[in-house]
Design a protein around this motif. Structure first.
Motif, PDB file in Angstrom:
ATOM      1  N   SER A 159     -14.943  21.262  44.231  1.00 55.83           N
ATOM      2  CA  SER A 159     -15.290  21.877  42.720  1.00 55.83           C
ATOM      3  C   SER A 159     -15.979  20.832  42.058  1.00 55.83           C
ATOM      4  O   SER A 159     -15.703  19.816  42.015  1.00 55.83           O
ATOM      5  N   PRO A 160     -16.888  21.413  41.196  1.00 55.32           N
ATOM      6  CA  PRO A 160     -17.738  20.623  40.409  1.00 55.32           C
ATOM      7  C   PRO A 160     -16.882  20.362  39.070  1.00 55.32           C
ATOM      8  O   PRO A 160     -16.033  21.108  38.628  1.00 55.32           O
ATOM      9  N   HIS A 161     -16.909  19.111  38.605  1.00 59.40           N
ATOM     10  CA  HIS A 161     -16.179  18.413  37.514  1.00 59.40           C
ATOM     11  C   HIS A 161     -17.036  18.289  36.294  1.00 59.40           C
ATOM     12  O   HIS A 161     -16.918  18.444  35.174  1.00 59.40           O
ATOM     13  N   GLN A 162     -18.501  17.826  36.541  1.00 54.77           N
ATOM     14  CA  GLN A 162     -19.389  17.765  35.370  1.00 54.77           C
ATOM     15  C   GLN A 162     -19.724  19.090  34.929  1.00 54.77           C
ATOM     16  O   GLN A 162     -19.892  19.930  35.612  1.00 54.77           O
ATOM     17  N   LEU A 166     -21.191  22.369  36.593  1.00 52.89           N
ATOM     18  CA  LEU A 166     -20.135  23.701  36.376  1.00 52.89           C
ATOM     19  C   LEU A 166     -21.159  24.835  36.071  1.00 52.89           C
ATOM     20  O   LEU A 166     -21.038  26.141  36.517  1.00 52.89           O
TER      21      LEU A 166
ATOM     22  N   ASN B  19     -11.969  28.439  33.873  1.00 51.75           N
ATOM     23  CA  ASN B  19     -13.405  28.054  34.146  1.00 51.75           C
ATOM     24  C   ASN B  19     -13.656  28.424  35.410  1.00 51.75           C
ATOM     25  O   ASN B  19     -15.038  27.943  36.067  1.00 51.75           O
ATOM     26  N   ALA B  20     -12.787  29.077  36.347  1.00 51.90           N
ATOM     27  CA  ALA B  20     -13.107  28.887  37.699  1.00 51.90           C
ATOM     28  C   ALA B  20     -13.084  27.748  38.382  1.00 51.90           C
ATOM     29  O   ALA B  20     -13.909  27.668  39.356  1.00 51.90           O
ATOM     30  N   GLU B  21     -12.571  26.751  38.102  1.00 51.79           N
ATOM     31  CA  GLU B  21     -12.485  25.506  38.473  1.00 51.79           C
ATOM     32  C   GLU B  21     -11.153  25.202  39.383  1.00 51.79           C
ATOM     33  O   GLU B  21     -10.231  25.382  38.829  1.00 51.79           O
ATOM     34  N   LEU B  22     -11.372  24.752  40.277  1.00 50.47           N
ATOM     35  CA  LEU B  22     -10.128  24.506  41.300  1.00 50.47           C
ATOM     36  C   LEU B  22      -9.587  23.142  41.168  1.00 50.47           C
ATOM     37  O   LEU B  22     -10.498  22.104  41.301  1.00 50.47           O
ATOM     38  N   THR B  44      -9.197  13.041  37.980  1.00 51.48           N
ATOM     39  CA  THR B  44     -10.314  12.996  38.505  1.00 51.48           C
ATOM     40  C   THR B  44     -11.219  12.775  37.629  1.00 51.48           C
ATOM     41  O   THR B  44     -10.919  12.234  36.571  1.00 51.48           O
ATOM     42  N   GLU B  45     -12.558  12.921  37.824  1.00 53.43           N
ATOM     43  CA  GLU B  45     -13.826  12.327  36.719  1.00 53.43           C
ATOM     44  C   GLU B  45     -13.389  13.432  35.487  1.00 53.43           C
ATOM     45  O   GLU B  45     -13.606  12.795  34.470  1.00 53.43           O
ATOM     46  N   LYS B  46     -12.868  14.647  35.580  1.00 53.89           N
ATOM     47  CA  LYS B  46     -12.568  15.278  34.366  1.00 53.89           C
ATOM     48  C   LYS B  46     -11.783  14.897  33.595  1.00 53.89           C
ATOM     49  O   LYS B  46     -11.977  14.457  32.339  1.00 53.89           O
ATOM     50  N   GLU B 300     -21.556  10.142  35.004  1.00 54.14           N
ATOM     51  CA  GLU B 300     -21.099  10.736  33.797  1.00 54.14           C
ATOM     52  C   GLU B 300     -20.982   9.924  32.700  1.00 54.14           C
ATOM     53  O   GLU B 300     -21.240  10.257  31.433  1.00 54.14           O
TER      54      GLU B 300
END
Lengths: 243, 415
Positions: A159-162, A166, B19-22, B44-46, B300
């Protein structure tokens, strides 16, 4: 002793790649996790304690982020667990001002609890129904993903994080939804037409390729039959990420 | 933000956000299909982005500050020692004879009497902060006022300078400065054949880098006599052994090269607009010409293409150090695709004490049943190593026979 430490490192590295190996590794080290939790809480944790869940999660995080360059695994995991538990206790402390619905409404012993007095505007049966619907949709989604050789864990990993990535994936999904042929091709060939999507959206094919498994999950959700999940994510997809 | 619980494991759950993010989160007794609002998300990065960015910035700032302090300290030390080290010596020979030590800047760092009249002349005189010409001028003026020299007398100056150019420059300066006095000024280059009018023996203390008072210096000349003798040959020996010369400095520089951060544009990348750091420690990012690659591999935290990072540690000579373990690896360096973070098991950066580093690694099962660890260290610019895990035994590998035997024994014990 050195061979033991090497063995655990090998197990950790195996658990990084395989979710089942991770689950069994965590299961094997439950006494250690319980012990670390007990050190923090000052009592033996029960299975239903949130602290124990947090500690298990911290242990899993430690597995994922561990490298042999970071020293002994158990020490590393111990630090991670302690840090997570401290974070959690701070988080809980911030919630202290919140009144519990289970507390008595008055000073008298026999008075009703707040939850009985306050009118419940929610619809518990609707929620239960919705949860059941989501459960079924997820089971269906997992099954259809398994045909493609993808699991939800794979997709989560992918899954994209940036924000930018995204956004690129969102553009790809929007385009696929606007062009029914794309999703049909995907379902028929089990391949995402990345070239066409990249060309149409102007996004880098390499970026989309890197998140192929994630895109497969989202495209599958929009291929039909997953209305509740679609509804959950559709607002954001319409309006852009609220991040 | 609301999340749907998509998958549950004993230690974690996979959630689908709006956001459709898993995302991964702690499994706080969730069940599949449940909607939750404030889960404990994986860093995580987020989620760790801000923290790691802050820590990264703090570490970088601390390292930069430390490097600046180190360089500033070294610079002060260097300049301080340069100020105090004697570059030349001027002997003034008259009825009152004195010896002046001059640093490389031409400032007088000590003045010593070479006879009794010299002691009297220097009594109460301060040379601090004055250059050689001023001190010579004032000492001649004092000598005249004390009656040690009078109109028409000759005052001899002997200059012991490391280079003839310095001697010429000093000579010209002194002649110009003393030309107004009604005396004859004789300035010569000092060598062992020169005789001065007063005996003096320059001790080690006299030529040391530390400034001294005239009172202290007189103890070194307690055996002075009035008869003129050749300045001892050992004077020259002592002077040569204690005064740093440009040749010595050059030798020291080659042993530990120092580059001025302001001007150096060599291998360290200083002068490059992406340079981070100062002095001989730091790193820079090389902009990739491949736009797509550059875009896809941007960090990032720094918005820099981290796969193009070069670290530099000048003083330690660690730059570009290589490893010879490649021959036992079943992978080539090309297998280490550093453009994609997701193709590695882990990726992290840090400060090793002398340089920034970042590396990622990948593990695969090797042909002989063990594991190969491929490591790519961006801090060493394409440094690459690939090594067998402890369980791997290669029977036909005779180079590390002892090690292999030990490994086998360890395995047996474990079993």
């Amino acid at each position: 002793m050195p061979s033991d430490s090497h063995e655990i490192v090998t197990q950790v590295y195996a658990a990084k790649k395989d979710n089942k190996a991770a689950d069994s590794f965590i299961e094997a080290y439950m006494p250690f996790i319980r012990s670390e939790t007990a050190k923090f809480t000052g009592r033996q944790p029960s299975q239903s304690d949130d602290e124990l869940s947090i500690a298990m999660f911290a242990f899993y995080e430690a597995i994922r982020s561990y490298s042999r360059f970071k020293g002994a695994f158990l020490k590393y995991a111990s630090v991670n667990i302690k840090r997570r538990l401290i974070d959690n206790s701070r988080r809980e402390r911030r919630k202290l001002g919140v009144v519990s619905l289970d507390q008595p409404a008055g000073d008298n012993e026999g008075s009703s609890v707040l939850s009985e007095i306050i009118e419940d505007k929610g619809r518990p049966y609707d929620e239960l129904e919705e949860r059941e619907a989501v459960h079924q949709e997820l089971a269906e989604l997992t099954e259809r993903l398994s045909v493609l050789g993808i699991t939800l864990s794979d997709a989560a990993e992918n899954s994209p994080h940036q924000k930018r990535t995204l956004e690129a994936c969102r553009k790809a999904v929007d385009f696929a939804r606007s062009e029914p042929g794309i999703i049909e091709d995907f379902l028929r060939t089990r391949r995402i037409p990345l070239s066409a999507i990249a060309q149409a959206t102007g996004e880098s094919r390499k970026t989309l390729e890197r998140h192929r498994r994630y895109l497969a999950v989202v495209l599958l959700i929009f291929s039909g039959g997953f209305e509740t999940i679609q509804e959950h994510i559709i607002q954001t997809l319409k309006g852009g990420a609220e991040r | 933000m609301r999340y749907i619980v998509a998958e549950c494991h004993p230690a974690y759950a996979i959630l689908l956000d709006e956001n459709a993010e898993l995302v991964y989160a702690a499994n706080l007794h969730y069940s599949v299909g449940q909607t939750v609002e404030s889960p404990v998300l994986m860093e995580t990065e987020k989620t760790s982005g801000n923290r790691s960015a802050i820590m990264h910035t703090v570490r970088r700032a601390a390292a930069t500050a430390a490097a600046c302090l180190l360089i500033f300290g070294a610079y002060r030390l260097y300049m301080g020692s340069a100020d105090r080290s004697a570059g030349s010596t001027i002997f003034m020979s008259a009825n009152a004879s004195v010896c002046m030590e001059i640093n490389n800047k031409g400032e007088v760092i000590s003045v010593k009497a070479l006879n009794e009249n010299g002691e009297a002349l220097l009594s109460g005189y301060s040379y601090k902060g004055k250059d050689k010409a001023t001190v010579s001028d004032e000492l001649v003026e004092l000598s005249i006022s004390y009656g040690y020299i009078s109109s028409g007398d000759t005052v001899s100056f002997y200059i012991d300078a490391p280079e003839s150019g310095v001697y010429d420059s000093y000579r010209t300066e002194l002649l110009g400065r003393l030309g107004s006095y009604p005396i004859n000024t004789d300035i010569q280059k000092y060598d062992s054949s020169v005789q001065v009018r007063s005996d003096f023996t320059v001790s080690t203390q006299a030529t040391s880098a530390q400034p001294e008072t005239a009172a202290n210096s007189t103890q070194s000349y307690s055996s002075m006599t009035e008869t003129a003798e050749t300045p001892a040959a050992d004077t020259e020996a002592v002077t040569n052994s204690t005064v740093s010369t440009p040749a010595d400095e050059q030798q020291a520089e080659s042993a530990y090269p120092y580059h001025d951060p302001e001007t150096y544009t060599g291998q360290s990348g200083e002068g490059n607009e992406n340079w981070h750091g100062s002095g001989d420690h730091g790193y820079w990012y090389e902009e990739s010409t491949d736009e797509e690659e550059n875009e896809s591999s941007t960090s990032e935290d720094t918005d820099q293409p981290y796969n193009r990072r070069h670290d530099w540690s000048d003083g330690y000579g660690r730059y570009g150090q290589d490893d010879d373990d490649e021959d036992i690896c079943q992978y080539s360096e090309d297998d280490c695709d550093t453009s994609s973070e997701s193709s590695w098991n882990s990726w992290f950066t840090g400060w090793s004490g002398y340089r920034f580093y970042s590396y990622c690694e990948r593990e695969e099962v090797s042909e002989c049943g063990g594991t190969d660890i491929c490591t790519y260290d961006t801090g060493r610019d394409s440094y690459f190593s690939c090594e067998h895990g402890t369980e791997c035994v290669q029977p036909d590998d005779t180079t590390d026979e002892t090690e292999e035997t030990e490994k086998t024994e360890n395995m047996d014990e474990t079993e």
